[in-house]
Scaffold this active site. Structure first.
Site, PDB file in Angstrom:
ATOM      1  N   CYS A 185      -1.879   3.840   1.823  1.00  0.00           N
ATOM      2  CA  CYS A 185      -3.278   4.046   1.444  1.00  0.00           C
ATOM      3  C   CYS A 185      -4.155   2.945   2.034  1.00  0.00           C
ATOM      4  O   CYS A 185      -3.736   2.213   2.925  1.00  0.00           O
ATOM      5  CB  CYS A 185      -3.397   4.078  -0.074  1.00  0.00           C
ATOM      6  SG  CYS A 185      -2.828   2.554  -0.855  1.00  0.00           S
ATOM      7  N   HIS A 206       0.738   6.891  -7.220  1.00  0.00           N
ATOM      8  CA  HIS A 206      -0.123   5.757  -6.879  1.00  0.00           C
ATOM      9  C   HIS A 206      -1.491   5.997  -7.494  1.00  0.00           C
ATOM     10  O   HIS A 206      -2.057   7.071  -7.331  1.00  0.00           O
ATOM     11  CB  HIS A 206      -0.217   5.597  -5.363  1.00  0.00           C
ATOM     12  CG  HIS A 206       1.130   5.401  -4.730  1.00  0.00           C
ATOM     13  ND1 HIS A 206       1.773   4.187  -4.738  1.00  0.00           N
ATOM     14  CD2 HIS A 206       1.980   6.274  -4.137  1.00  0.00           C
ATOM     15  CE1 HIS A 206       2.957   4.317  -4.160  1.00  0.00           C
ATOM     16  NE2 HIS A 206       3.108   5.575  -3.783  1.00  0.00           N
ATOM     17  N   SER A 265       1.545   1.531  -8.808  1.00  0.00           N
ATOM     18  CA  SER A 265       2.403   2.279  -7.893  1.00  0.00           C
ATOM     19  C   SER A 265       3.770   2.435  -8.517  1.00  0.00           C
ATOM     20  O   SER A 265       4.233   1.533  -9.228  1.00  0.00           O
ATOM     21  CB  SER A 265       2.569   1.528  -6.561  1.00  0.00           C
ATOM     22  OG  SER A 265       1.424   1.652  -5.756  1.00  0.00           O
ATOM     23  N   GLU A 278       0.855  -1.180   0.000  1.00  0.00           N
ATOM     24  CA  GLU A 278       0.000   0.000   0.000  1.00  0.00           C
ATOM     25  C   GLU A 278       0.897   1.238   0.000  1.00  0.00           C
ATOM     26  O   GLU A 278       1.232   1.768   1.048  1.00  0.00           O
ATOM     27  CB  GLU A 278      -0.939   0.028   1.219  1.00  0.00           C
ATOM     28  CG  GLU A 278      -2.198  -0.805   1.063  1.00  0.00           C
ATOM     29  CD  GLU A 278      -2.011  -2.230   1.577  1.00  0.00           C
ATOM     30  OE1 GLU A 278      -0.863  -2.596   1.913  1.00  0.00           O
ATOM     31  OE2 GLU A 278      -3.008  -2.977   1.642  1.00  0.00           O
ATOM     32  N   SER A 279       1.324   1.655  -1.189  1.00  0.00           N
ATOM     33  CA  SER A 279       2.083   2.889  -1.406  1.00  0.00           C
ATOM     34  C   SER A 279       3.584   2.768  -1.160  1.00  0.00           C
ATOM     35  O   SER A 279       4.173   1.787  -1.614  1.00  0.00           O
ATOM     36  CB  SER A 279       1.452   4.064  -0.666  1.00  0.00           C
ATOM     37  OG  SER A 279       0.082   4.177  -1.015  1.00  0.00           O
TER      38      SER A 279
END
Lengths: 429, 429
Positions: free
Chosen positions: A114, A274, A261, A99-100
């Site tokens: 995120c 992203h 990403s 996530e990011s």
């Protein structure tokens, strides 16, 4: 040594898409039928800490970069995300996360996550890691756009008040601001710790430039859907992202079934993008700390890549940077490092234009919206509930969702601004 | 024809003070013993509406000034306040109210009420009154500082979210902002209605200058305590208020047992001051729409009258005004109509420095705090609960009170800023 590539997080109930890339027509059809099952919280939580050597101890030159990967992995497990890959150069390490992203300099950490990650749960571990290499906190920043789906967040991320409360248990002199419309898209910002008495002389330039985009053009999202026959490098090329900073070292990843990403390194600077492409909650973030004299042309390239119906732009720089930035003088739209007229020429108008001056930094905040959203691909109301429905009156007035709903009519990209012309009056008529 | 003079609203349990004025020593002793019984919500709700003639109707030149007093009295009964007195000239009528003030121009209404008044309950009646003289809404503003005692407020004033929700049921295109620190004193601001397509040419100057002061010097509060042997005119003279605009027509009132309100008229402009002198919740507001080229000297006079430990200053002007305001060029502290250095020379430092640019108006927001509050008379924590007490963790994170408490350490006037110097570090050390 790499972790297995993690799938883009999604609701388990989501029917997996066929393992072939969708056509543009399929993307559009899918988007028109989109339901809550496709919802993903694109807007990232961003935590940035600057460190200084602790009293009576001497931090190594490597500082945080000397920290073992297993320590970062444990810290990130508290956030609920994993490392996908790492690239580095002589100045920094750039981690691509499930996530990011995370960026590690000897004395600076940027953690950006995120979804429903619990970023602030990792603060004590970050401080412990820093202490282990002889570093203490100097300056702390936390920020994020308002969430699309705040009710899906986990504690302490259910509201900005809760986040501030959590941050204030770790840091001194915290100052929290909601920048932009409470009843529209806005940006929550927190800064803490740096002492007022610190003299600032001969400080190096420090700029963070960010664009948070919503209502993305569905047709432009094709490269961000997984295609087993295409590499992520080809996605970066097809989208034009590989041309933002020619010569940059790029670490990119397309998630299954969709999502993108990337981290890019340019000398001692980074840029990171992203993308949540699905129409029901489309969102793209662009962030860089690369020093430019002017960010206007870069902003236009980013806009041409994602074609948002609305975006937040922030430019935060220390005193040294602000003085060096280019300035088109003599117009209302003149800002350090930004020629706002050129952005408006991309068929946008200004929704918010705010300047916050802090002791060491200036923060420029702009929110721009398409002039003619009816010419722009429609998207569903991201808030899940029709604001004019009876549900409106039942919403907890203190929740983040309700501040998004309150009077949000004029900020919904599908809103036809032209109807404002009806019955317009001139002052003094 | 005047209403009987209404007593300053207070808790029924408050033991009435003797009908002789207290000595300075008595004021200080009383203040040191102050309890919640003396608490009063000084910060006012301010509602300002600009009107235009309705379509196909011709408003009279007198506009709102033609409205009968009984109609205003009914409207004000919904707010829960009464008229104390009225003065007027050829441009406007100025009403002194039991809780603050109302100003009536042919096409503009400013209603400002403190305490637990329910200002927004009167909005439909205000619109009805305007319609009765052929006027329709053009531009709406609502603002207030954060409350000291939000839990004492009545619906819809219990939170800014609720207020925005109420306003959005009456007005289109509402935009709500929290200006300043969420976890400190801040200013809630709402604007609505004016169409983007209205051309603004040859518009007259329009400026609102406001100072909201807390932590007032107890010794300077003596004139604002009731003394049957002294007229309110003598209070205005003793405090220096009658010298702010020499030659102004002043309508002043000292409340029993304490509290002070005044309206002043200078040609087509007004200024208005309201003082809550008791130490437990001291607050003074100054507001004017009188056009000056520079507001610095006025601000210094106001500061010398009340000697606050902290204050919010707002200067809001339309494009025409902003261009005409004086500007000391070439410094970081240069603002239109304000030489901020001169304010800092009064032993203040900047806590917040924010600029919001709207389509028709610019809003300058400053929050300044005393450099050495330890040299300033101490006052009790106005929030009722010690922020370091165990209660802190039990506060509803969504309530207005909690955002005041969250990390409010550095904004409490008794806080010794000098302790920040301990262990200060230089970047790059």
């Amino acid at each position: 040594a790499e972790s297995p590539r993690t799938e883009w997080p999604m609701d388990k109930k989501l029917k997996p898409l066929a393992n072939t890339p969708p056509s543009t027509a399929e993307i559009l059809r899918e988007n028109n039928n989109s339901s809550n099952m496709h919802n993903f919280e694109g807007p990232e939580k961003v935590f940035e800490v600057w460190f200084v050597p602790e009293k009576r101890s001497e931090a190594t030159k490597m500082g945080l970069r000397a920290v073992k990967r297993s320590k970062w992995e444990y810290m990130l497990s508290l956030v609920k995300c994993q490392i996908i890959s790492v690239v580095g150069n002589e100045s920094l390490d750039a981690y691509l996360l499930s996530e990011s992203s995370m960026f590690v300099y000897p004395r600076q950490l940027v953690l950006k996550t995120c979804g429903t990650t619990t970023l602030l749960n990792a603060v004590p571990e970050v401080l412990k890691i820093a202490k282990s290499v002889g570093l203490a906190v100097e300056d702390v920043f936390y920020n994020r756009q308002n969430f699309f789906f705040p009710d899906k967040q986990l504690h302490p991320h259910r509201s900005f008040s809760d986040e501030v409360k959590a941050l204030d248990t770790y840091f001194k002199y915290g100052a929290a601001y909601i920048v932009g419309k409470l009843n529209g898209n806005h940006w929550n910002f927190y800064n803490a710790e740096k002492k007022h008495s610190v003299p600032e002389v001969n400080i190096e330039e420090d700029v963070t430039f960010e664009m948070l985009m919503t209502g993305l053009d569905a047709k432009s999202m094709r490269p961000f859907y997984y295609d087993p026959k295409l590499s992520s490098k080809q996605a970066s090329k097809a989208s034009g992202i590989d041309g933002f900073f020619p010569g940059a070292e790029i670490d990119d990843h397309v998630f299954e079934p969709y999502g993108y990403s990337m981290n890019g390194l340019v000398k001692d600077g980074y840029f990171t993008i992203h993308v949540t492409p699905q129409n029901s909650c489309s969102f793209a973030s662009f962030e860089t700390n690369i020093i430019l004299q002017d960010y206007t042309e870069l902003a236009i390239r980013v806009l041409q890549c994602f074609k948002p119906s609305q975006f937040i732009l922030t430019l935060m720089g220390n005193r040294t940077s602000m003085q060096k930035l280019n300035r088109v003088s003599g117009t209302r739209y003149s800002k350090p490092g930004l020629d706002v007229r050129k952005l408006l020429n991309q068929d946008f108008h200004i929704e918010d234009d705010i300047l916050l001056k802090f002791e060491h930094y200036d923060l420029i905040f702009l929110q721009l919206m398409k002039n003619h959203p009816e010419n722009h691909p429609k998207r569903n109301n991201i808030f899940g509930a029709d604001e004019t429905s009876p549900q409106r009156g039942n919403i907890d007035p203190n929740s983040e969702a309700s501040t998004q709903l309150l009077g949000s009519k004029s900020t919904v990209p599908g809103d036809n601004r032209d109807d404002r012309k009806e019955g317009s009056k001139k002052k003094g008529q």
